[in-house]
Design a protein around this motif. Structure first.
Motif, PDB file in Angstrom:
ATOM      1  N   ALA A   1      82.244  33.111  31.345  1.00 41.29           N
ATOM      2  CA  ALA A   1      82.316  33.845  29.914  1.00 41.29           C
ATOM      3  C   ALA A   1      83.525  34.481  29.538  1.00 41.29           C
ATOM      4  O   ALA A   1      84.189  34.345  28.584  1.00 41.29           O
ATOM      5  N   ILE A   2      83.961  34.906  30.903  1.00 38.23           N
ATOM      6  CA  ILE A   2      85.220  35.851  30.509  1.00 38.23           C
ATOM      7  C   ILE A   2      86.611  34.859  30.530  1.00 38.23           C
ATOM      8  O   ILE A   2      87.351  35.157  29.834  1.00 38.23           O
ATOM      9  N   ALA A   3      86.553  33.653  31.453  1.00 39.93           N
ATOM     10  CA  ALA A   3      87.415  32.579  31.287  1.00 39.93           C
ATOM     11  C   ALA A   3      87.375  32.045  29.803  1.00 39.93           C
ATOM     12  O   ALA A   3      88.567  31.797  29.395  1.00 39.93           O
ATOM     13  N   GLU A   4      86.267  32.128  29.351  1.00 39.30           N
ATOM     14  CA  GLU A   4      86.273  31.778  27.887  1.00 39.30           C
ATOM     15  C   GLU A   4      86.887  32.397  26.840  1.00 39.30           C
ATOM     16  O   GLU A   4      87.635  32.148  25.855  1.00 39.30           O
ATOM     17  N   ILE A   5      86.830  33.630  27.194  1.00 41.02           N
ATOM     18  CA  ILE A   5      87.460  34.735  26.259  1.00 41.02           C
ATOM     19  C   ILE A   5      88.848  34.635  26.217  1.00 41.02           C
ATOM     20  O   ILE A   5      89.587  34.166  25.300  1.00 41.02           O
ATOM     21  N   PHE A   6      89.424  34.407  27.378  1.00 43.81           N
ATOM     22  CA  PHE A   6      90.982  34.063  27.506  1.00 43.81           C
ATOM     23  C   PHE A   6      91.353  32.717  26.925  1.00 43.81           C
ATOM     24  O   PHE A   6      92.378  32.455  26.517  1.00 43.81           O
ATOM     25  N   ALA A   7      90.466  31.550  27.253  1.00 40.52           N
ATOM     26  CA  ALA A   7      90.671  30.259  26.589  1.00 40.52           C
ATOM     27  C   ALA A   7      90.700  30.476  25.111  1.00 40.52           C
ATOM     28  O   ALA A   7      91.343  29.680  24.499  1.00 40.52           O
ATOM     29  N   LEU A   8      89.743  31.083  24.687  1.00 40.86           N
ATOM     30  CA  LEU A   8      89.744  31.393  23.062  1.00 40.86           C
ATOM     31  C   LEU A   8      91.082  31.965  22.583  1.00 40.86           C
ATOM     32  O   LEU A   8      91.440  31.632  21.613  1.00 40.86           O
ATOM     33  N   MET A   9      91.495  33.030  23.337  1.00 41.82           N
ATOM     34  CA  MET A   9      92.707  33.711  22.783  1.00 41.82           C
ATOM     35  C   MET A   9      94.022  32.901  22.828  1.00 41.82           C
ATOM     36  O   MET A   9      94.830  32.913  21.923  1.00 41.82           O
ATOM     37  N   PHE A  10      94.026  32.133  24.022  1.00 44.89           N
ATOM     38  CA  PHE A  10      95.387  31.491  24.426  1.00 44.89           C
ATOM     39  C   PHE A  10      95.410  30.072  24.058  1.00 44.89           C
ATOM     40  O   PHE A  10      96.231  29.404  23.791  1.00 44.89           O
ATOM     41  N   LEU A  11      94.267  29.307  23.991  1.00 47.14           N
ATOM     42  CA  LEU A  11      94.130  27.758  23.728  1.00 47.14           C
ATOM     43  C   LEU A  11      93.428  27.771  22.577  1.00 47.14           C
ATOM     44  O   LEU A  11      93.492  26.523  21.945  1.00 47.14           O
ATOM     45  N   GLY A  12      92.582  28.487  21.838  1.00 45.42           N
ATOM     46  CA  GLY A  12      91.783  28.364  20.765  1.00 45.42           C
ATOM     47  C   GLY A  12      90.737  27.349  21.000  1.00 45.42           C
ATOM     48  O   GLY A  12      90.053  26.964  20.015  1.00 45.42           O
ATOM     49  N   GLY A  13      90.372  27.362  22.151  1.00 42.07           N
ATOM     50  CA  GLY A  13      89.055  26.356  22.674  1.00 42.07           C
ATOM     51  C   GLY A  13      87.872  27.106  22.883  1.00 42.07           C
ATOM     52  O   GLY A  13      87.900  28.216  23.296  1.00 42.07           O
ATOM     53  N   THR A  14      86.658  26.867  22.666  1.00 44.15           N
ATOM     54  CA  THR A  14      85.361  27.245  22.849  1.00 44.15           C
ATOM     55  C   THR A  14      84.572  26.250  23.573  1.00 44.15           C
ATOM     56  O   THR A  14      83.371  26.497  23.710  1.00 44.15           O
ATOM     57  N   GLY A  15      85.066  25.344  24.429  1.00 37.89           N
ATOM     58  CA  GLY A  15      84.124  24.628  25.052  1.00 37.89           C
ATOM     59  C   GLY A  15      83.510  25.200  26.455  1.00 37.89           C
ATOM     60  O   GLY A  15      82.515  24.549  26.764  1.00 37.89           O
ATOM     61  N   LEU A  16      84.227  25.994  26.969  1.00 41.17           N
ATOM     62  CA  LEU A  16      83.617  26.944  28.156  1.00 41.17           C
ATOM     63  C   LEU A  16      82.354  27.482  27.986  1.00 41.17           C
ATOM     64  O   LEU A  16      81.616  27.992  28.736  1.00 41.17           O
TER      65      LEU A  16
ATOM     66  N   ILE B   1      78.028  36.674  25.581  1.00 36.09           N
ATOM     67  CA  ILE B   1      79.602  36.475  25.463  1.00 36.09           C
ATOM     68  C   ILE B   1      79.539  34.975  25.099  1.00 36.09           C
ATOM     69  O   ILE B   1      80.468  34.566  24.167  1.00 36.09           O
ATOM     70  N   GLY B   2      78.628  34.167  25.707  1.00 36.80           N
ATOM     71  CA  GLY B   2      78.756  32.728  25.570  1.00 36.80           C
ATOM     72  C   GLY B   2      78.176  32.303  23.967  1.00 36.80           C
ATOM     73  O   GLY B   2      78.988  31.542  23.502  1.00 36.80           O
ATOM     74  N   TYR B   3      77.074  33.024  23.747  1.00 34.67           N
ATOM     75  CA  TYR B   3      76.739  32.723  22.454  1.00 34.67           C
ATOM     76  C   TYR B   3      77.524  33.233  21.215  1.00 34.67           C
ATOM     77  O   TYR B   3      77.792  32.908  20.148  1.00 34.67           O
ATOM     78  N   ALA B   4      78.238  34.432  21.505  1.00 36.92           N
ATOM     79  CA  ALA B   4      79.196  35.058  20.524  1.00 36.92           C
ATOM     80  C   ALA B   4      80.483  33.973  20.326  1.00 36.92           C
ATOM     81  O   ALA B   4      80.839  33.793  19.153  1.00 36.92           O
ATOM     82  N   VAL B   5      80.918  33.604  21.416  1.00 38.91           N
ATOM     83  CA  VAL B   5      82.062  32.676  21.309  1.00 38.91           C
ATOM     84  C   VAL B   5      81.498  31.430  20.650  1.00 38.91           C
ATOM     85  O   VAL B   5      82.321  30.803  19.940  1.00 38.91           O
ATOM     86  N   ALA B   6      80.401  30.870  20.881  1.00 38.42           N
ATOM     87  CA  ALA B   6      79.912  29.628  20.307  1.00 38.42           C
ATOM     88  C   ALA B   6      79.924  29.769  19.060  1.00 38.42           C
ATOM     89  O   ALA B   6      80.371  28.809  18.223  1.00 38.42           O
ATOM     90  N   ALA B   7      79.189  30.864  18.556  1.00 39.64           N
ATOM     91  CA  ALA B   7      78.944  31.188  16.926  1.00 39.64           C
ATOM     92  C   ALA B   7      80.389  31.357  16.368  1.00 39.64           C
ATOM     93  O   ALA B   7      80.603  30.929  15.113  1.00 39.64           O
ATOM     94  N   PHE B   8      81.205  31.795  16.982  1.00 39.09           N
ATOM     95  CA  PHE B   8      82.735  31.985  16.296  1.00 39.09           C
ATOM     96  C   PHE B   8      83.175  30.663  16.265  1.00 39.09           C
ATOM     97  O   PHE B   8      83.956  30.365  15.306  1.00 39.09           O
ATOM     98  N   GLY B   9      82.952  29.884  17.340  1.00 38.62           N
ATOM     99  CA  GLY B   9      83.701  28.473  17.128  1.00 38.62           C
ATOM    100  C   GLY B   9      82.939  27.781  16.071  1.00 38.62           C
ATOM    101  O   GLY B   9      83.758  27.124  15.208  1.00 38.62           O
ATOM    102  N   VAL B  10      81.479  27.751  15.838  1.00 34.14           N
ATOM    103  CA  VAL B  10      81.136  27.012  14.514  1.00 34.14           C
ATOM    104  C   VAL B  10      81.475  27.622  13.335  1.00 34.14           C
ATOM    105  O   VAL B  10      81.721  26.988  12.557  1.00 34.14           O
ATOM    106  N   LEU B  11      81.608  28.920  13.227  1.00 29.46           N
ATOM    107  CA  LEU B  11      82.116  29.655  11.934  1.00 29.46           C
ATOM    108  C   LEU B  11      83.434  29.201  11.450  1.00 29.46           C
ATOM    109  O   LEU B  11      83.689  28.902  10.572  1.00 29.46           O
ATOM    110  N   SER B  12      84.261  29.278  12.611  1.00 30.72           N
ATOM    111  CA  SER B  12      85.600  28.852  12.355  1.00 30.72           C
ATOM    112  C   SER B  12      85.574  27.468  12.043  1.00 30.72           C
ATOM    113  O   SER B  12      86.771  27.088  11.074  1.00 30.72           O
ATOM    114  N   THR B  13      85.049  26.594  12.605  1.00 30.22           N
ATOM    115  CA  THR B  13      84.972  25.339  12.346  1.00 30.22           C
ATOM    116  C   THR B  13      84.437  24.877  10.876  1.00 30.22           C
ATOM    117  O   THR B  13      85.301  24.037  10.095  1.00 30.22           O
TER     118      THR B  13
END
Length: 94
Positions: free
Chosen positions: A26-41, A73-85
């Protein structure tokens, strides 16, 4: 005179390793979201978080708060990815 402790020795509860992995993902996903823009993790963080909670209940281990934090954290990032898409798709449609 020595004091005698007659209480039974209880071993400390083991910390579930899968909950640590889930929080790390989940913490790695936050960094991946910030720097890579991905929500796959986020999928892996949520999956390991649910598996960790199941193991914790079955084995009576510690670490439920770590697994819950990973799920949040995982659900929040996934929801952010769905909403941004959805936002990008709506922008492209109009």
């Amino acid at each position: 005179m020595e004091s005698v402790n007659n209480s039974p020795q209880t071993s400390p509860m083991r910390l579930n390793r899968l909950s640590i992995l889930a929080l790390g993902l989940a913490i790695a996903e936050i960094f991946a979201l910030m720097f890579l823009g991905g929500t796959g993790l986020a999928v892996f963080a949520v999956g390991t978080g649910h598996m960790a909670l199941h193991q914790i209940k079955a084995r009576t281990e510690a670490g439920a708060s770590l697994a819950t934090a990973a799920l949040v954290i995982g659900y929040a990032v996934a929801a952010f990815g769905v909403l941004s898409t959805a936002q990008v798709l709506l922008y492209m449609a109009f």
